[in-house]
Design a protein around this motif. Structure first.
Motif, mmCIF file in Angstrom:
data_model
loop_
_atom_site.group_PDB
_atom_site.id
_atom_site.type_symbol
_atom_site.label_atom_id
_atom_site.label_comp_id
_atom_site.label_asym_id
_atom_site.label_seq_id
_atom_site.Cartn_x
_atom_site.Cartn_y
_atom_site.Cartn_z
ATOM 1 N N ILE A 51 -2.372 1.398 -9.627
ATOM 2 C CA ILE A 51 -3.586 1.305 -8.813
ATOM 3 C C ILE A 51 -3.317 0.455 -7.581
ATOM 4 O O ILE A 51 -3.675 0.838 -6.458
ATOM 5 C CB ILE A 51 -4.751 0.760 -9.664
ATOM 6 C CG1 ILE A 51 -5.081 1.761 -10.786
ATOM 7 C CG2 ILE A 51 -5.969 0.443 -8.794
ATOM 8 C CD1 ILE A 51 -5.960 1.227 -11.895
ATOM 9 N N ARG B 20 -1.488 2.309 -4.955
ATOM 10 C CA ARG B 20 -2.371 3.201 -4.197
ATOM 11 C C ARG B 20 -3.187 2.399 -3.180
ATOM 12 O O ARG B 20 -3.378 2.849 -2.054
ATOM 13 C CB ARG B 20 -3.303 3.965 -5.134
ATOM 14 C CG ARG B 20 -2.597 5.013 -5.961
ATOM 15 C CD ARG B 20 -3.569 5.747 -6.846
ATOM 16 N NE ARG B 20 -2.892 6.764 -7.637
ATOM 17 C CZ ARG B 20 -3.500 7.755 -8.259
ATOM 18 N NH1 ARG B 20 -4.824 7.871 -8.204
ATOM 19 N NH2 ARG B 20 -2.822 8.633 -8.965
ATOM 20 N N ASP C 207 -1.036 1.553 -0.001
ATOM 21 C CA ASP C 207 -0.185 2.657 0.456
ATOM 22 C C ASP C 207 0.138 2.606 1.946
ATOM 23 O O ASP C 207 0.916 3.406 2.436
ATOM 24 C CB ASP C 207 -0.768 4.009 0.058
ATOM 25 C CG ASP C 207 -1.919 4.474 0.924
ATOM 26 O OD1 ASP C 207 -2.447 3.686 1.728
ATOM 27 O OD2 ASP C 207 -2.309 5.643 0.797
ATOM 28 N N SER D 210 -6.853 5.563 3.545
ATOM 29 C CA SER D 210 -6.096 6.205 2.488
ATOM 30 C C SER D 210 -6.894 7.289 1.769
ATOM 31 O O SER D 210 -8.080 7.121 1.497
ATOM 32 C CB SER D 210 -5.645 5.154 1.477
ATOM 33 O OG SER D 210 -4.995 5.769 0.395
ATOM 34 N N TRP D 211 -6.220 8.368 1.413
ATOM 35 C CA TRP D 211 -6.823 9.417 0.607
ATOM 36 C C TRP D 211 -7.255 8.857 -0.737
ATOM 37 O O TRP D 211 -8.237 9.302 -1.320
ATOM 38 C CB TRP D 211 -5.813 10.547 0.403
ATOM 39 C CG TRP D 211 -6.354 11.653 -0.453
ATOM 40 C CD1 TRP D 211 -7.055 12.737 -0.017
ATOM 41 C CD2 TRP D 211 -6.260 11.787 -1.871
ATOM 42 N NE1 TRP D 211 -7.404 13.527 -1.094
ATOM 43 C CE2 TRP D 211 -6.920 12.966 -2.242
ATOM 44 C CE3 TRP D 211 -5.671 11.008 -2.866
ATOM 45 C CZ2 TRP D 211 -7.015 13.390 -3.562
ATOM 46 C CZ3 TRP D 211 -5.769 11.431 -4.188
ATOM 47 C CH2 TRP D 211 -6.434 12.625 -4.516
ATOM 48 N N TRP D 212 -6.516 7.862 -1.235
ATOM 49 C CA TRP D 212 -6.787 7.307 -2.557
ATOM 50 C C TRP D 212 -8.128 6.584 -2.628
ATOM 51 O O TRP D 212 -8.660 6.389 -3.701
ATOM 52 C CB TRP D 212 -5.716 6.296 -2.961
ATOM 53 C CG TRP D 212 -4.319 6.796 -2.961
ATOM 54 C CD1 TRP D 212 -3.312 6.376 -2.146
ATOM 55 C CD2 TRP D 212 -3.748 7.787 -3.814
ATOM 56 N NE1 TRP D 212 -2.155 7.049 -2.449
ATOM 57 C CE2 TRP D 212 -2.398 7.914 -3.471
ATOM 58 C CE3 TRP D 212 -4.253 8.566 -4.849
ATOM 59 C CZ2 TRP D 212 -1.541 8.789 -4.118
ATOM 60 C CZ3 TRP D 212 -3.401 9.438 -5.492
ATOM 61 C CH2 TRP D 212 -2.058 9.553 -5.119
ATOM 62 N N VAL E 171 -10.236 2.976 -5.132
ATOM 63 C CA VAL E 171 -9.153 3.734 -5.761
ATOM 64 C C VAL E 171 -9.526 4.107 -7.195
ATOM 65 O O VAL E 171 -9.365 5.249 -7.617
ATOM 66 C CB VAL E 171 -7.829 2.943 -5.703
ATOM 67 C CG1 VAL E 171 -6.773 3.560 -6.611
ATOM 68 C CG2 VAL E 171 -7.321 2.874 -4.262
ATOM 69 N N LYS F 56 -12.304 6.826 -7.339
ATOM 70 C CA LYS F 56 -12.063 8.103 -6.667
ATOM 71 C C LYS F 56 -12.220 9.220 -7.697
ATOM 72 O O LYS F 56 -11.614 9.185 -8.773
ATOM 73 C CB LYS F 56 -10.651 8.115 -6.069
ATOM 74 C CG LYS F 56 -10.245 9.410 -5.437
ATOM 75 C CD LYS F 56 -10.778 9.526 -4.051
ATOM 76 C CE LYS F 56 -10.241 10.804 -3.410
ATOM 77 N NZ LYS F 56 -10.619 10.923 -2.041
ATOM 78 N N GLN G 224 -9.462 10.910 -10.520
ATOM 79 C CA GLN G 224 -8.160 10.256 -10.497
ATOM 80 C C GLN G 224 -7.901 9.476 -11.785
ATOM 81 O O GLN G 224 -6.794 9.477 -12.282
ATOM 82 C CB GLN G 224 -8.037 9.338 -9.275
ATOM 83 C CG GLN G 224 -8.032 10.097 -7.976
ATOM 84 C CD GLN G 224 -6.908 11.113 -7.931
ATOM 85 O OE1 GLN G 224 -5.741 10.774 -8.032
ATOM 86 N NE2 GLN G 224 -7.265 12.381 -7.803
ATOM 87 N N THR H 168 2.794 5.528 -8.331
ATOM 88 C CA THR H 168 1.399 5.783 -7.945
ATOM 89 C C THR H 168 0.703 6.711 -8.942
ATOM 90 O O THR H 168 -0.473 6.998 -8.790
ATOM 91 C CB THR H 168 1.318 6.432 -6.542
ATOM 92 O OG1 THR H 168 2.128 7.611 -6.527
ATOM 93 C CG2 THR H 168 1.765 5.461 -5.457
ATOM 94 N N HIS H 169 1.434 7.169 -9.933
ATOM 95 C CA HIS H 169 0.909 8.101 -10.919
ATOM 96 C C HIS H 169 1.446 7.746 -12.302
ATOM 97 O O HIS H 169 2.539 7.181 -12.421
ATOM 98 C CB HIS H 169 1.349 9.535 -10.618
ATOM 99 C CG HIS H 169 0.756 10.125 -9.396
ATOM 100 N ND1 HIS H 169 1.086 9.713 -8.128
ATOM 101 C CD2 HIS H 169 -0.148 11.120 -9.242
ATOM 102 C CE1 HIS H 169 0.413 10.420 -7.247
ATOM 103 N NE2 HIS H 169 -0.356 11.286 -7.905
#
Length: 141
Positions: free
Chosen positions: A34, A37, A40, A45-47, A54, A57, A60, A108-109
């Motif tokens: 987390i 993200r 980043d 950020s898209w996150w 984050v 979101k 996610q 990030t995942h």
């Protein structure tokens, strides 16, 4: 960006929902995905923005999905057991403060090994760590 008390609370709730069965080290690793993200490097950020952005979101972190069995606890309609939540808060504090290094190598995942098979997004991604019931990745296409 300075984390807020809401960031801390949402991060700790996310850790409880995603990794309450893990050791402190396992929860710290989830918290680092987390934080990675959050940090980043992109202005928008898209996150999402900040820890709460984050974590919350959509789609996610499954524990925040309204149909997830953890959701009633995370949104406050049921009480989270204090002992388990204290460990999640400790992991959140250690990661947010930078007191614990990133054991995930920039992940990030992650996914839980309790899933029947690895998610399709793991193809082409770099595995960085397997700890407890989670496998961590970076450079996800």
């Amino acid at each position: 960006m300075t984390p807020t008390e809401r960031d801390r609370d949402v991060l700790a709730r996310t850790l409880w929902g995603e990794a309450r069965g893990e050791t402190l080290a396992g929860q710290i690793a989830v918290a680092w995905t987390i934080r990675n993200r959050v940090n980043d490097g992109r202005a928008k950020s898209w996150w999402g923005e900040g820890y709460a952005g984050v974590c919350l979101k959509p789609y996610q972190f499954s524990c925040w999905n309204k149909n997830d069995p953890n959701y009633p606890y995370l949104c406050g309609s049921k009480s989270i057991p204090a002992a388990g939540f204290a460990r999640a808060q400790k992991a959140a504090d250690l990661v947010m403060s930078g007191a614990e290094p990133d054991s995930t190598g920039g992940a990030t995942h992650y996914y839980a090994t309790t899933m029947p098979k690895a998610p399709t997004w793991t193809v082409g991604a770099k595995q960085t760590l397997k700890l407890g019931h989670h496998v961590f990745f970076k450079d996800v296409p």
